[in-house]
Motif scaffolding. Structure first.
Motif, short mmCIF file in Angstrom:
data_model
loop_
_atom_site.label_atom_id
_atom_site.label_comp_id
_atom_site.label_asym_id
_atom_site.label_seq_id
_atom_site.Cartn_x
_atom_site.Cartn_y
_atom_site.Cartn_z
N LYS A 156 0.85 -1.19 0.00
CA LYS A 156 0.00 0.00 0.00
C LYS A 156 0.88 1.24 0.00
O LYS A 156 1.93 1.26 0.63
CB LYS A 156 -0.92 0.01 1.22
CG LYS A 156 -1.78 -1.26 1.32
CD LYS A 156 -2.32 -1.44 2.71
CE LYS A 156 -3.11 -2.74 2.83
NZ LYS A 156 -2.27 -3.94 2.62
N LEU A 157 0.42 2.28 -0.67
CA LEU A 157 1.15 3.55 -0.71
C LEU A 157 0.18 4.69 -0.46
O LEU A 157 -0.77 4.91 -1.22
CB LEU A 157 1.83 3.74 -2.08
CG LEU A 157 2.57 5.05 -2.30
CD1 LEU A 157 3.68 5.23 -1.25
CD2 LEU A 157 3.16 5.10 -3.70
N PHE A 158 0.41 5.40 0.64
CA PHE A 158 -0.40 6.56 1.01
C PHE A 158 0.31 7.80 0.46
O PHE A 158 1.42 8.10 0.87
CB PHE A 158 -0.55 6.63 2.52
CG PHE A 158 -1.29 5.45 3.10
CD1 PHE A 158 -2.65 5.52 3.39
CD2 PHE A 158 -0.63 4.24 3.33
CE1 PHE A 158 -3.33 4.42 3.90
CE2 PHE A 158 -1.30 3.14 3.84
CZ PHE A 158 -2.66 3.23 4.13
N VAL A 159 -0.34 8.51 -0.46
CA VAL A 159 0.35 9.55 -1.22
C VAL A 159 -0.06 10.97 -0.86
O VAL A 159 0.48 11.92 -1.44
CB VAL A 159 0.17 9.33 -2.74
CG1 VAL A 159 0.75 8.00 -3.17
CG2 VAL A 159 -1.31 9.45 -3.14
N THR A 170 -5.40 11.02 -11.10
CA THR A 170 -4.51 11.85 -11.91
C THR A 170 -3.33 12.33 -11.07
O THR A 170 -3.30 12.16 -9.85
CB THR A 170 -5.28 13.06 -12.47
OG1 THR A 170 -4.42 13.82 -13.33
CG2 THR A 170 -5.79 13.96 -11.35
N ILE A 171 -2.36 12.92 -11.74
CA ILE A 171 -1.31 13.64 -11.04
C ILE A 171 -1.93 14.80 -10.28
O ILE A 171 -3.09 15.15 -10.52
CB ILE A 171 -0.23 14.14 -12.03
CG1 ILE A 171 -0.86 15.07 -13.08
CG2 ILE A 171 0.48 12.97 -12.69
CD1 ILE A 171 0.13 15.70 -14.03
N ILE A 196 -2.94 2.51 -4.25
CA ILE A 196 -2.71 3.92 -3.93
C ILE A 196 -3.85 4.43 -3.07
O ILE A 196 -5.03 4.35 -3.46
CB ILE A 196 -2.60 4.77 -5.21
CG1 ILE A 196 -1.47 4.25 -6.12
CG2 ILE A 196 -2.36 6.24 -4.84
CD1 ILE A 196 -0.09 4.30 -5.51
N TYR A 197 -3.51 4.97 -1.91
CA TYR A 197 -4.48 5.60 -1.02
C TYR A 197 -4.29 7.12 -1.11
O TYR A 197 -3.27 7.65 -0.68
CB TYR A 197 -4.30 5.10 0.42
CG TYR A 197 -4.73 3.67 0.61
CD1 TYR A 197 -6.00 3.36 1.10
CD2 TYR A 197 -3.89 2.62 0.27
CE1 TYR A 197 -6.41 2.05 1.26
CE2 TYR A 197 -4.29 1.29 0.41
CZ TYR A 197 -5.55 1.02 0.91
OH TYR A 197 -5.95 -0.29 1.06
N PRO A 203 -9.35 4.56 -3.10
CA PRO A 203 -8.10 3.90 -3.51
C PRO A 203 -8.19 3.31 -4.91
O PRO A 203 -9.26 2.88 -5.36
CB PRO A 203 -7.92 2.80 -2.46
CG PRO A 203 -8.76 3.22 -1.30
CD PRO A 203 -9.92 3.96 -1.88
N LYS A 204 -7.05 3.28 -5.59
CA LYS A 204 -6.94 2.69 -6.92
C LYS A 204 -5.62 1.94 -7.02
O LYS A 204 -4.69 2.19 -6.26
CB LYS A 204 -6.98 3.77 -8.02
CG LYS A 204 -8.27 4.56 -8.09
CD LYS A 204 -9.41 3.72 -8.65
CE LYS A 204 -10.68 4.56 -8.79
NZ LYS A 204 -11.81 3.76 -9.31
#
Length: 211
Positions: A156-159, A170-171, A196-197, A203-204
């Motif tokens: 998991k990645l919390f951004v 999107t960016i 991606i969180y 999330p996606k």
């Protein structure tokens, strides 16, 4: 395996990440939702508040929750100039939707207030949060703000707002440094199979974000 509890605070996400008997809170939302977030935190042994960046919608409740739970706040030192004035880092946007979000954000920075808090932990690339009971690694993702960070936890990645899913994945639609924002988005895309969180939106699965 960690458990993820997503707290919807308006259009902003806060996350409680639970690893066995300890937990961390990622971002704190706005004042309107402070009691909702606090009550959820009380269900777990939250040991640290991690702020992905210094914008008001992500950290307005930092002082309140830190005091209520008697726990430290962690943030990148590169965003500390934004506390309490989010206007300290100028932002821009290119797309129509980005400009609309920017106008709303700037209006909020003018009208709303951010309680001053004193971070006890300053995070930088490669730092571990093991001492707080969660096996998480810090990754610097500058561009949206100078000190934007993410957390890698298992797959998991919390951004935070390094990427956005406010209208569609999107960016980041607004940023202090477009070049660094694109570099961070490219870096995320190269991290492979992760969920991606986002700070905004559901999330996606990870993908290449920059062509």
């Amino acid at each position: 395996m960690v458990d993820i509890h997503r707290i919807s605070a308006g259009n902003v996400n806060c996350y409680i990440v639970v690893d066995k008997d300890k937990a961390i809170l990622i971002d704190t939302g706005r004042k309107k939702y402070r009691e909702k977030i606090l009550e959820k935190c009380k269900e777990f042994n939250v040991s640290l508040i991690v702020l992905t960046h210094g914008h008001m919608d992500h950290c307005q409740n930092a002082a309140y929750l830190a005091n209520a739970l008697n726990i430290p706040v962690a943030i990148s030192k590169k965003d500390i100039n934004m506390i309490p004035d989010n206007r300290k880092q100028e932002m821009t946007a290119k797309t129509f939707l980005g400009k609309m979000v920017l106008l709303v954000s700037l209006s909020s920075f003018e009208k709303d207030t951010l309680d001053v808090f004193e971070p006890m932990v300053y995070l930088q690339n490669g730092d571990s949060l093991n001492e707080y009971g969660v096996d998480a690694k810090v990754v610097e993702l500058p561009g949206h703000t100078k000190g934007s960070i993410g957390l890698v936890i298992e797959d998991k990645l919390f951004v935070g707002d390094a990427l956005m899913n406010m209208f569609y994945p999107t960016i980041s639609m607004l940023y202090t440094d477009e070049e660094k924002m694109l570099e961070s988005a490219k870096c995320i895309g190269e991290m492979g199979e992760k969920t991606i969180y986002f700070g905004h939106g559901k999330p996606k699965r990870n993908r290449k974000w920059v062509k």
